[in-house]
Design a protein around this motif. Sequence first.
Motif, mmCIF file in Angstrom:
data_model
loop_
_atom_site.group_PDB
_atom_site.id
_atom_site.type_symbol
_atom_site.label_atom_id
_atom_site.label_comp_id
_atom_site.label_asym_id
_atom_site.label_seq_id
_atom_site.Cartn_x
_atom_site.Cartn_y
_atom_site.Cartn_z
ATOM 1 N N GLU A 128 153.259 -20.892 26.297
ATOM 2 C CA GLU A 128 153.833 -19.814 25.491
ATOM 3 C C GLU A 128 153.402 -18.445 25.996
ATOM 4 N N ALA A 129 152.138 -18.306 26.379
ATOM 5 C CA ALA A 129 151.643 -17.037 26.904
ATOM 6 C C ALA A 129 152.336 -16.688 28.220
ATOM 7 N N ILE A 138 150.723 -29.156 30.284
ATOM 8 C CA ILE A 138 150.207 -27.804 30.168
ATOM 9 C C ILE A 138 150.102 -27.499 28.679
ATOM 10 N N PRO A 139 148.945 -27.036 28.208
ATOM 11 C CA PRO A 139 148.785 -26.762 26.781
ATOM 12 C C PRO A 139 149.834 -25.760 26.281
ATOM 13 N N ALA A 140 150.312 -25.987 25.064
ATOM 14 C CA ALA A 140 151.382 -25.157 24.495
ATOM 15 C C ALA A 140 151.022 -23.683 24.486
ATOM 16 N N ASP A 141 149.779 -23.346 24.141
ATOM 17 C CA ASP A 141 149.419 -21.927 24.082
ATOM 18 C C ASP A 141 149.454 -21.275 25.458
ATOM 19 N N VAL A 142 149.108 -22.019 26.499
ATOM 20 C CA VAL A 142 149.170 -21.494 27.874
ATOM 21 C C VAL A 142 150.624 -21.281 28.289
ATOM 22 N N VAL A 165 155.360 -17.682 29.275
ATOM 23 C CA VAL A 165 156.758 -17.334 28.998
ATOM 24 C C VAL A 165 156.833 -15.948 28.385
ATOM 25 N N SER A 166 155.946 -15.643 27.470
ATOM 26 C CA SER A 166 155.912 -14.321 26.831
ATOM 27 C C SER A 166 155.636 -13.225 27.854
ATOM 28 N N ALA A 167 154.698 -13.470 28.759
ATOM 29 C CA ALA A 167 154.379 -12.484 29.796
ATOM 30 C C ALA A 167 155.571 -12.275 30.732
ATOM 31 N N ALA A 168 156.261 -13.351 31.081
ATOM 32 C CA ALA A 168 157.420 -13.235 31.974
ATOM 33 C C ALA A 168 158.539 -12.434 31.298
ATOM 34 N N ARG A 169 158.745 -12.663 30.017
ATOM 35 C CA ARG A 169 159.777 -11.930 29.284
ATOM 36 C C ARG A 169 159.427 -10.452 29.159
ATOM 37 N N SER A 170 158.147 -10.150 28.971
ATOM 38 C CA SER A 170 157.695 -8.771 28.851
ATOM 39 C C SER A 170 157.821 -8.016 30.158
ATOM 40 N N ALA A 171 157.739 -8.751 31.273
ATOM 41 C CA ALA A 171 157.799 -8.125 32.598
ATOM 42 C C ALA A 171 159.218 -7.723 32.984
ATOM 43 N N ARG A 172 160.200 -8.215 32.266
ATOM 44 C CA ARG A 172 161.607 -7.917 32.604
ATOM 45 C C ARG A 172 161.970 -6.517 32.305
#
Length: 142
Positions: free
Chosen positions: A132-133, A126-130, A135-142
């Motif tokens: 990272e996005a 899985i491309p790093a930018d995908v 993981v970032s979205a999951a963290r923001s949803a918390r």
Amino acid sequence: MAVGPVEYLVVAFPGSRFTGAIAPALADAVASKAVRIIDLAFVYRADDGTLETVELDDLDPEDLVSFEPVEGEVTGMLNAEDIRKLGERVPPGSSAALIVWEDLWAVPLTAAVRASGGQLVAHERIPADVAEAAVSAARSAR
């Protein structure tokens, strides 16, 4: 003999010289036995697009990671045509390291899959930018 997945990476650096800044991280991965470096090549792509293979002897030894060659001869990993094709993807005016490694952490898993009659049916990175996005979205949803 079970072999772990073999992968390659091309890392480009602006300018005419490979930088050894990545060498410590790669050396740590090798020292931890997570990976084994199978092949290593360096190229420089001039501003006009011409490609030059840089020999290991031409690089500063401080910038290099030592690697143990695989027992026996490994052929077909990075031949001249592979290096040319990968080098054409390097931006003009940049140098690049082409690294081929075996994922040693996966060797026991590979052996267990084969011993149980299993087979690999897909393996993609899985491309790093995908990643990272996501993981970032999951963290923001918390």
